[in-house]
Design a protein around this motif. Structure first.
Motif, PDB file in Angstrom:
ATOM      1  N   ASP A 252       0.833  -1.209   0.000  1.00 17.59           N
ATOM      2  CA  ASP A 252       0.000   0.000   0.000  1.00 17.59           C
ATOM      3  C   ASP A 252       0.864   1.254   0.000  1.00 17.59           C
ATOM      4  O   ASP A 252       0.552   2.237  -0.682  1.00 17.59           O
ATOM      5  CB  ASP A 252      -0.924  -0.010   1.226  1.00 17.59           C
ATOM      6  CG  ASP A 252      -1.959   1.099   1.179  1.00 17.59           C
ATOM      7  OD1 ASP A 252      -2.771   1.115   0.220  1.00 17.59           O
ATOM      8  OD2 ASP A 252      -1.955   1.960   2.081  1.00 17.59           O
ATOM      9  N   PHE A 253       1.984   1.223   0.740  1.00 14.09           N
ATOM     10  CA  PHE A 253       2.887   2.378   0.771  1.00 14.09           C
ATOM     11  C   PHE A 253       3.493   2.608  -0.610  1.00 14.09           C
ATOM     12  O   PHE A 253       3.558   3.739  -1.097  1.00 14.09           O
ATOM     13  CB  PHE A 253       3.992   2.154   1.806  1.00 14.09           C
ATOM     14  CG  PHE A 253       4.884   3.349   2.004  1.00 14.09           C
ATOM     15  CD1 PHE A 253       4.539   4.364   2.874  1.00 14.09           C
ATOM     16  CD2 PHE A 253       6.090   3.465   1.316  1.00 14.09           C
ATOM     17  CE1 PHE A 253       5.357   5.469   3.070  1.00 14.09           C
ATOM     18  CE2 PHE A 253       6.916   4.561   1.492  1.00 14.09           C
ATOM     19  CZ  PHE A 253       6.551   5.564   2.366  1.00 14.09           C
ATOM     20  N   ARG A 256       0.763   4.086  -2.880  1.00 15.73           N
ATOM     21  CA  ARG A 256       0.345   5.458  -2.586  1.00 15.73           C
ATOM     22  C   ARG A 256       1.483   6.472  -2.664  1.00 15.73           C
ATOM     23  O   ARG A 256       1.288   7.589  -3.149  1.00 15.73           O
ATOM     24  CB  ARG A 256      -0.300   5.525  -1.195  1.00 15.73           C
ATOM     25  CG  ARG A 256      -1.608   4.753  -1.076  1.00 15.73           C
ATOM     26  CD  ARG A 256      -2.142   4.821   0.341  1.00 15.73           C
ATOM     27  NE  ARG A 256      -3.372   4.079   0.505  1.00 15.73           N
ATOM     28  CZ  ARG A 256      -4.589   4.548   0.216  1.00 15.73           C
ATOM     29  NH1 ARG A 256      -4.714   5.779  -0.263  1.00 15.73           N
ATOM     30  NH2 ARG A 256      -5.656   3.806   0.394  1.00 15.73           N
ATOM     31  N   VAL A 257       2.667   6.084  -2.178  1.00 17.90           N
ATOM     32  CA  VAL A 257       3.784   7.024  -2.074  1.00 17.90           C
ATOM     33  C   VAL A 257       4.760   6.863  -3.236  1.00 17.90           C
ATOM     34  O   VAL A 257       5.242   7.845  -3.795  1.00 17.90           O
ATOM     35  CB  VAL A 257       4.508   6.852  -0.721  1.00 17.90           C
ATOM     36  CG1 VAL A 257       5.722   7.779  -0.628  1.00 17.90           C
ATOM     37  CG2 VAL A 257       3.537   7.113   0.437  1.00 17.90           C
ATOM     38  N   ARG A 296       2.554   8.632   6.497  1.00 17.70           N
ATOM     39  CA  ARG A 296       2.302   8.087   5.169  1.00 17.70           C
ATOM     40  C   ARG A 296       1.482   9.047   4.323  1.00 17.70           C
ATOM     41  O   ARG A 296       1.779   9.277   3.142  1.00 17.70           O
ATOM     42  CB  ARG A 296       1.575   6.749   5.283  1.00 17.70           C
ATOM     43  CG  ARG A 296       1.546   5.936   3.989  1.00 17.70           C
ATOM     44  CD  ARG A 296       0.367   6.264   3.115  1.00 17.70           C
ATOM     45  NE  ARG A 296      -0.897   6.009   3.778  1.00 17.70           N
ATOM     46  CZ  ARG A 296      -2.051   6.539   3.419  1.00 17.70           C
ATOM     47  NH1 ARG A 296      -2.109   7.415   2.425  1.00 17.70           N
ATOM     48  NH2 ARG A 296      -3.157   6.265   4.069  1.00 17.70           N
ATOM     49  N   GLU A 300       2.662  10.848   0.808  1.00 21.30           N
ATOM     50  CA  GLU A 300       1.857  10.729  -0.413  1.00 21.30           C
ATOM     51  C   GLU A 300       1.585  12.106  -1.016  1.00 21.30           C
ATOM     52  O   GLU A 300       1.715  12.314  -2.230  1.00 21.30           O
ATOM     53  CB  GLU A 300       0.538  10.022  -0.100  1.00 21.30           C
ATOM     54  CG  GLU A 300      -0.340   9.798  -1.326  1.00 21.30           C
ATOM     55  CD  GLU A 300      -1.629   9.053  -1.014  1.00 21.30           C
ATOM     56  OE1 GLU A 300      -2.385   8.789  -1.967  1.00 21.30           O
ATOM     57  OE2 GLU A 300      -1.878   8.730   0.164  1.00 21.30           O
ATOM     58  N   THR A 303       5.014  13.495  -2.555  1.00 24.47           N
ATOM     59  CA  THR A 303       5.432  12.919  -3.841  1.00 24.47           C
ATOM     60  C   THR A 303       4.507  13.342  -4.975  1.00 24.47           C
ATOM     61  O   THR A 303       4.952  13.523  -6.113  1.00 24.47           O
ATOM     62  CB  THR A 303       5.492  11.376  -3.764  1.00 24.47           C
ATOM     63  OG1 THR A 303       4.227  10.856  -3.336  1.00 24.47           O
ATOM     64  CG2 THR A 303       6.578  10.925  -2.815  1.00 24.47           C
ATOM     65  N   LYS A 304       3.222  13.525  -4.676  1.00 28.78           N
ATOM     66  CA  LYS A 304       2.294  13.988  -5.713  1.00 28.78           C
ATOM     67  C   LYS A 304       2.601  15.425  -6.122  1.00 28.78           C
ATOM     68  O   LYS A 304       2.615  15.762  -7.305  1.00 28.78           O
ATOM     69  CB  LYS A 304       0.851  13.872  -5.216  1.00 28.78           C
ATOM     70  CG  LYS A 304       0.291  12.458  -5.247  1.00 28.78           C
ATOM     71  CD  LYS A 304      -1.152  12.436  -4.792  1.00 28.78           C
ATOM     72  CE  LYS A 304      -1.745  11.037  -4.899  1.00 28.78           C
ATOM     73  NZ  LYS A 304      -3.147  10.989  -4.407  1.00 28.78           N
ATOM     74  N   SER A 309       7.554  10.324  -7.232  1.00 27.61           N
ATOM     75  CA  SER A 309       7.380   8.875  -7.253  1.00 27.61           C
ATOM     76  C   SER A 309       8.357   8.264  -8.251  1.00 27.61           C
ATOM     77  O   SER A 309       8.566   8.768  -9.351  1.00 27.61           O
ATOM     78  CB  SER A 309       5.952   8.515  -7.664  1.00 27.61           C
ATOM     79  OG  SER A 309       5.853   7.125  -7.931  1.00 27.61           O
TER      80      SER A 309
END
Length: 313
Positions: A252-253, A256-257, A296, A300, A303-304, A309
């Protein structure tokens, strides 16, 4: 200030403000009594780019118990000591289980699935200990972290270490089980003593981001320019952080990240944007998998906003 630096500074400041205002903060790790006392309201973030720029906000200079994040540094140290012989004692696959699970050890003849679950990190610690007294091995680990961070003030929180030693029954079970298969070579109490103490190293976000810089610089210490670890091994450590750094929340990390990262139940996360920056976040409230809930989310968002990413976008 360059346009890129300005974007990083704005993102860090805005994200810290957003996180400090949020009510959903997760739950602090209460199975270690000393960590149960930490105020869940804390949030810090620090970013160090590969030009040496430092961007920090919130409680970025508040020391916290980094816990399992030290597994990145002990893995680096062990690889430097014995190279790929390390992989005879520990695997490189995601666990899909809780960080302190004993189930897989039963099925896999005492070989831990990876160096970032507790069993794997105990095996790595045992390797570092071999040929040393516990105090010497612990001193070597602490000096290595201080060297990476360019900071001799980093120290071990003795109250946290004592708290872990009093309550670390599952870790004792893991170590004794591995001992029965010959994976642990030293006396179990010696290995666990070093393990509990290096997990109790305390750092701020700023110090932690400094310590992780070599992984964003292809294994080189950016202050001296000298190699900490070979470039290929640095890449492999980053790969393990991506696939295994958040226990059964690693997928999941990554989704998402999209960065290699390593969490600790003290609420910290160290994340690496290879070739770009090192990021450390801290918020002591954890999610169900034992990873920082707001940490977390903050990563996220970062990085967005910055397009960091490793998967692009």
């Amino acid at each position: 200030m360059s346009e890129t630096a300005s974007r990083i500074e704005s993102a860090v400041t805005e994200i810290a403000e957003e996180m400090q205002a949020r009510a959903d903060r997760g739950k602090v790790a209460d199975y270690i009594p000393e960590l149960a006392l930490v105020d869940p309201a804390g949030f810090g973030i620090a970013v160090i780019d590969n030009q040496g720029g430092v961007f920090a906000a919130g409680d970025c200079d508040t020391p916290f118990s980094v816990q399992s994040i030290t597994k990145v540094f002990t893995l680096t140290l062990a690889l430097g000591m014995v190279g790929d012989r390390l992989w005879r004692r520990v695997g490189r696959e995601p666990s899909g289980s809780a960080f302190n699970s004993i189930v897989q050890l039963e099925h896999e003849h005492g070989i831990p699935r990876n160096p970032f679950i507790n069993a794997g990190a105990i095996a790595v610690t045992d390797l570092i200990l071999s040929g040393h007294e516990p105090r010497e091995a612990l001193g070597e680990i602490l000096r290595f972290v201080q060297f990476l961070a360019d900071d001799q003030t980093i120290k071990i929180d003795k109250a946290v270490a004592a708290s872990e030693q009093r309550t670390g029954f599952r870790n004792r079970a893991l170590a004794n089980y591995m001992k029965s298969f010959g994976v642990i070579e030293n006396p179990v109490d010696y290995t666990l003593g070093v393990y509990f103490h290096h997990c109790a190293i305390a750092m701020s976000c700023r110090q932690l981001a400094m310590a992780g810089r070599f992984l964003a610089h292809s294994g080189r210490h950016p202050t001296t320019g000298r190699s900490v670890i070979h470039m290929e091994r640095a890449r492999r450590i980053n790969a393990l952080m991506l696939t295994c750094g958040h226990y059964d929340g690693s997928g999941d990390f990554a989704y998402r990240v999209g960065l290699p990262g390593k969490s600790g139940v003290g609420g910290g996360i160290l994340a690496i944007a290879p070739g770009k920056a090192t990021i450390a976040v801290w918020s002591p409230g954890l999610d169900a998998a034992g990873n920082s809930h707001l940490g977390r989310i903050a990563l996220e968002l970062l990085t967005k906003r910055l397009g960091w990413s490793i998967f692009g976008g």
